[in-house]
Structure formats: C-alpha cells, structure tokens
Design an enzyme around this catalytic site. Structure first.
Site, mmCIF file in Angstrom:
data_model
loop_
_atom_site.group_PDB
_atom_site.id
_atom_site.type_symbol
_atom_site.label_atom_id
_atom_site.label_comp_id
_atom_site.label_asym_id
_atom_site.label_seq_id
_atom_site.Cartn_x
_atom_site.Cartn_y
_atom_site.Cartn_z
ATOM 1 N N THR B 165 0.860 -1.180 0.000
ATOM 2 C CA THR B 165 0.000 0.000 0.000
ATOM 3 C C THR B 165 0.899 1.233 0.000
ATOM 4 O OG1 THR B 165 -0.285 -0.289 2.381
ATOM 5 C CG2 THR B 165 -2.021 -1.136 0.954
ATOM 6 N N LYS B 191 3.773 -6.982 3.582
ATOM 7 C CA LYS B 191 3.354 -5.588 3.490
ATOM 8 C C LYS B 191 2.996 -5.077 4.875
ATOM 9 C CE LYS B 191 -0.149 -3.763 3.562
ATOM 10 N NZ LYS B 191 -1.232 -3.240 4.477
ATOM 11 N N THR B 202 -2.710 -3.373 8.938
ATOM 12 C CA THR B 202 -2.704 -4.751 8.473
ATOM 13 C C THR B 202 -1.304 -5.241 8.111
ATOM 14 O OG1 THR B 202 -4.939 -4.690 7.661
ATOM 15 C CG2 THR B 202 -3.495 -6.298 6.646
ATOM 16 N N GLU B 287 4.796 4.766 9.867
ATOM 17 C CA GLU B 287 4.607 6.070 9.224
ATOM 18 C C GLU B 287 5.324 7.208 9.924
ATOM 19 O OE1 GLU B 287 0.268 5.020 7.473
ATOM 20 O OE2 GLU B 287 0.541 5.750 9.493
ATOM 21 N N ASN B 403 -2.594 10.060 9.083
ATOM 22 C CA ASN B 403 -3.771 9.428 9.657
ATOM 23 C C ASN B 403 -4.926 10.371 9.935
ATOM 24 O OD1 ASN B 403 -3.141 6.545 9.916
ATOM 25 N ND2 ASN B 403 -1.319 7.421 10.855
#
Lengths: 408, 408
Positions: B165, B191, B202, B287, B403
C-alpha cells in the site's frame, strides 16, 4: 476567572449556583501561591490551609507501581481523614528520586506544617513536573516560609495558578450549594491531565467546602465522584506517578452533611458536577486537542464494556481520525475487535452522534462526520446490564510538537 | 530489489545466503500482480500458486474479535495445511461488510481456484485497505482472470507490489538455505504493519519454499517464528482485522525437512531470520518513524514482563521522546509504573543503549540520548527467569498527517 462552562454531558444541578468569584474559598480556608524558583518563571508553589481543627478530608492517589516521593510520603505519613494543609509544587515531580527525594518530600511536609500551624501528619504534599530530577528542597522551604504571610481567604486563584503548568484552560470553580440545613460553599482547583504539563499526564485536584462532613462521608463521596470523573478520562492513556485528588471539609458553615441524608445526596451531586466539569476541561485541554469525544459502551459483560471503551479512547487511529474529521468509523470497529480477542463472530453496533454507521458488525452505508467540539460515540455489544463511558481527546500535530521537544 | 538490510538485532545464519534476485520464486511456484482497479492506480491484486499437488502449508491470523470476510472464509473453508494458491488484494479490507462481504470473499476464492487450477478449499484469500466499504467483486474476478496468463516463476516482485500500500520500504527477500540434504530456496513477500497502509495496521506475509515439509512442521515452524517476529512488533498498538501470514512448501527441490532433524533446525533458523527481518522492516517503515527501538524486559513474572514491554512500546510519551531525541527517560519509568498497578514499591533498572539511567527505581544522574537508527532499552524487574522483547517505532508528525487525512 473561569470562562462560562458548557458541555452536553454535564448539567448544573438545580440546587447549585455558580459563583463567578472563584478566588474566595469556603469559610475556614486560606491559600496562597508564590514563585519559589522551581520553574524558570511564574508561580510554582501553592499552600492551602484549613484552620478549623475539626476539618475532615479524603484523598485518592494514582495506582501506578512507580509512586512519586510526595505520594509515598502523603500515603504513609498523613492522616488522610484529617488533612488540614496541602503544599503543592509544579516544575518538578519529585519522582524516581530515591531516598533524597523522600527526604525532600518529608521536609516539604514539615515546612508546610510550620507555615500552616497544622501538625505534619495533617499535611499532604504534591508535586508535578519532570521525573528523575532532584527537587531543590531549599527553594521549597524558602518558598513555603515566604507563602506564610500571603495566605488569604481569597487566595484560591493564586493557589490554582501555582499548580498549573501549561494548561491552556482555567480549571477552578466556586459553587454555592443549597442543602436542607443552609447553603455551603464548594471550591476546587485542578491542573493537567493528559500531557497538559507536557512531560507528564499528572492530574491534581483540590476541593474545599465549609460543610461539615464526617471523614467517612468525605471518603465515600470523593471515591464515587472520582470514579465518575477523573477515572473516566484519557488524553493519551498514560498514568502518572503523581496523581492526587483531595477533598477537605472545614465544617465552618455549621451546616452538617449526615450519612444517607438528603444533604449528602445534594452535596454529592454538587461534587459530582464539579469533578466531571474539571475532568472534561482536562480532556478539552489535552495538548493540541480539537474535540472531546465521549464513548459510551453498553453490553452484557462489565469487563468487556470497559475494555472496548479504553481501546477506542486510546486508539491513535481513532484519535487522529477525529482530529482530522475523517469519517472513517472502520477504525472504531478495529478498536472493538482488538479489545475482544478471539471473540469472533461479534455482533456490535456503532452510532456516531446518533447515526447508526455499523449494525450487527456490518456497514449500514451511512456515514457521520467528526465535527463540532463534542462527539458522542455509542457502541452496543451483545447482552445488557453493563455500561460505561470514557471521555477522550483527539490526537493532533501540537501533541507531537510539545512532546517531542519537551526537555531539550 | 531489496536494499541491503542491516540491523543489530538480526543476523544472517551461516548456512543461509541472500540472493539479490528476489523475483524468482522457489521451484514449483508461480506468481503475478496486476492492476484490477480496486485502487485508483497501480497493482492491487496478487496471485500466488504452488503447482505441486503435494504442497503443504500453515497459516496464522489476527486474533481480533472483528474478523474481515477473507479471514473468515480462509479460516473456515480452506485446508490450512494444504494451501496451494493465494489471492490477495490491496485497497479494500473487505471488513465489516457483512453477508455481501462474505459472498465476495467466497467468490474471490472460487475465481482464484479456477485461475490456479487448485480446488477452492486449497485457496486462501486476503485483503487489506479501508474497512466498511464493499469490495467490488466484478473487478476482483476480472482481475484474477487477467492474472492467469501473467503467472510466472519470477513473478514474486509483482505479487509483492500488488499487496503493497503506502510502504516506503521493500519487504521481500530471497534466501538460499543449505540443508544436510541439499540447498532449498525460501522467498517471502510482506506488506505493512503499523499504519504503513495508513488506514489500517494490516500485516500480510507470504513465505514460499521448495523444501519438502510435513504440514505439521510448517505449522510448528511458522507458529514459533511468528511469535518471535510479527507478534513482537508495534507501530501504534493497533490490531488489524486482516492480519495473515502463510507459509507454503512445494517440496519441488526434493530436499526433505523431517521433524526434529538438523534440517528442521536449519530451515527454522532461516525462516526465523526472514520473518524477524521483515518484522523489523515493518517497524522501520512505521509512518513517519525515525528510529526502531527494541525494549527488552527481564524479571521473575512472565505476565508482568510482557505488560511492561507493551506499555513502553505503546506509550505515546515514550514514542514522542524518542522521535524528538528528548533524553527524558522518566517517561519510560512512567510506563513501567502504569504497567504495574498497585505494585509500589517497585525496584527496577532502566538502561538505554547500555547506560544505566535508573537503578532500583532511582535516577543515577546519567543521561542517554535517543539518537541513531536503532535504540535498545533494557528494563530489569525483580526476579529472573522471564524475558521478552518488543520492537517499536517512534511517533512523529508524519503519522498525524497521514492518519488525520486518510479517507478525506
């Protein structure tokens, strides 16, 4: 002076009136706040004294396994049902400071006893600020001595200022409470929660009244009201080493609050209002927060209901979505699942401000925005009989900025 | 192609050699990745096939109480010891999508069976992406049919790309593993984790080998290695509805790995290396993260050791301090206390990259910076015999940015 307070979740009881003069303490109390030099500038040391010898009290403390020295000293050496003086500093938590820290906390207690005229075992001490740095006891003792002539019946705001750190909102109030036997006064000063002092999520709250309460009643009412207020909030899920809440009743009004009386009920409602209001202010003041959200969870199992509420309230995914008004309720579903390990299939509903976005675990196709100052999220789990609520702040850029650059 | 991987916590075993060609799968496997239009652009649908009928496998799934439809379908309908094909999409998690979502997951399984030539009960399906939005099954079926002619023995990187992603780092590898009976190949594609896909934490991981393993050995080794890798990481403490890890062994090399053999030990070490490396890459890719921290907790009670490690790893105060290189270890002490409710007095030590900053619960006066790419925090609790570790990312501005503004 407090700005007018309004929240959809807290209502002023009919027998309670707010007094705009929050500086004036109930009868029997004096307070002061001074600059002792613990912080680089500003007031940093507060003293609160109840002169009547018959003053009763109750206290609640953090459950952390790492207790700050002042919490240890107060828990172990103070008669918690008869606290007549409080000394509280900001700028240093006096936590993880070992034997020297305990000595300084005891010295603070002794000096506050001298200044207040109460015996040391009737003095509570509190600290908030950075952890792991020794508290300069000389400054504290000199400060306490300097505070002595400053103690005044209208000193509540100086006291409130001295325990404040980076709070953006005032957290004090004054209420007149009509009881069957007459009107009593209730004042309260609080600081922090959730990183308002960026280094630490310390919550301090001091409540004074001139009603006459047995110590057991103080304890009962404070216990119930803390459970419904400070125990139900989260800014960032962090537990302080220093949290302390103290209720003191001077009895100077001559109005008695007897156990299981109408007066107890009414006084309890006023205390409940005061603490819930202060608790919501703490969440509203969460660093950089835009909105306060209340998550209400209902279901058949108390433990599950509590776990889901905490998981939602402390989820950085949920918090950032609310901050950004990103109508992504899937993050709430994720938090529900994370709280209910191995419980699939789980039937749950999610409502956001009344809109049913998820029914029986499935998307309804409706969406709801996270806009406005106050959001209400309702989650229904299988069964009934259990219900809880947690008030929490969102998570935004300011939180990172403040907390990534605190001591440097 | 993977960039050279280095971490102080993971070492390539002596009998394992990295192959820079991560596109070529072990013997017996074919893979493809195509653009099915589930995401606005790019590859979003991957297919992986093991042609040998004797292929064995094992799988692990999220423990969330809210399971995505593909997880439900795979857990309930697939022979987890004999998986011969995997279909995985990004861009939509197919979670909280109810009966229609289950139907789409089953349809995906059926179409992948047709494309792979394996029966439906030997097909696993996986999804990752936004929750609560229906998956467009037409696109999935058309995409799977389009993938059929693309299946190639060197298709691993297309497959890896399709499940990716917003991952900033590649998460795939190819290893040649020397076993007593000959050399086998092990490839893996992963991932995410921790919001690399911003909507959801995920984690998907697929591992292929041409060694011949009994299904029970697959299960044993995958179980142990997942416990030491994906179970020991946290970006933001969030648990996905979709996490899936699948190991497939085609046996096409003719090299057998028998239970309790030297070969099993060696193959297990290679698998352990692969999964720990991918797990650390997930944390490194958290992130906006700057650093990976390993917290190691030792003490006498396994449950307490685990609780402390999780509390530290998920503390936003600790994470922001590390992000900002703020040498404020008091936040670690706070997390220790929060994990050990009512356990005062608690004697604990904290070391940061070897420097003892807190001894017996008290500040030593030494400080340690949170600098560099990898930080090691060691916490010692009373007693011994229990030890755990958690790898976690820090928390910075990019996390909030990504986010707070994901679906809008």
């Amino acid at each position: 002076m407090s700005a007018a307070f309004a929240s959809r979740w807290v209502e002023l009881p009919g027998h309670v009136r707010e007094d705009a003069d929050a500086a004036t303490l109930p009868q029997g109390f004096r307070a002061a706040g001074i600059a002792a030099g613990i912080k680089p500038e500003g007031l940093d040391l507060g003293v609160l004294v109840a002169d009547p010898h018959e003053t009763t009290s109750a206290a609640r403390f953090t459950r952390s396994g790492v207790l700050a020295a002042p919490v240890q000293v107060t828990k172990e050496r103070t008669d918690l049902g008869a606290i007549r003086a409080v000394a509280a500093n900001s700028g240093n938590a006096n936590a993880a400071t070992g034997r020297p820290g305990l000595d300084e906390a005891a010295r603070m207690q002794g000096a506050a006893a001298m200044v207040s005229g109460a015996p040391a075992e009737q003095v509570a001490v509190c600290s908030t600020g950075v952890i792991g740095v020794q508290l300069d006891g000389e400054k504290v003792v000199k400060g306490l001595l300097a505070a002595r002539p400053e103690l005044r019946p209208d000193g509540a705001l100086d006291f409130a200022e001295a325990i404040r750190t980076t709070d953006a909102l005032d957290k004090h109030l004054a209420l007149d409470v009509e009881l069957p036997g007459g009107t009593v006064r209730l004042t309260a000063q609080a600081k922090g929660a959730g990183m308002i002092q960026p280094n630490f999520a310390t919550m301090l709250c001091f409540v004074q009244t001139d009603a006459a309460l047995p110590a057991e009643t103080c304890d009962l009412l404070l216990g119930v009201c803390v459970k419904r207020s400070f125990d139900r909030i989260s800014v960032d899920g962090q537990l302080s080493t220093n949290d302390t809440a103290i209720l003191m009743a001077s009895g100077a009004s001559g109005v008695a609050v007897e156990p299981e009386s109408e007066a107890e009920l009414r006084f309890g409602e006023a205390l409940d209002y005061a603490l819930r209001r202060l608790a919501i202010l703490m969440v509203r003041d969460g660093e950089g927060a835009r909105r306060v959200t209340r998550v209400v969870v209902r279901g058949g199992v108390a433990e599950g209901v509590e776990r889901v509420a905490r998981e939602v309230a402390n989820s950085p995914l949920v918090k950032t979505a609310i901050y950004g008004n990103d109508p992504n309720w899937g993050r709430i579903a994720q938090a529900v699942g994370a709280a209910m390990l191995d419980m699939h299939p789980l039937h749950y509903d999610i409502r956001i401000d009344g809109t049913l976005v998820c029914s029986g675990g499935y998307a309804t196709g409706k969406t709801a925005a996270f806009s406005g100052d106050e959001i209400e999220v309702e989650i229904t789990l299988p069964g009934d009989g259990a219900e809880t609520e947690v008030f929490f702040s969102d998570l935004g850029h300011e939180y990172i900025k403040i907390n990534a650059e605190y001591t440097t």
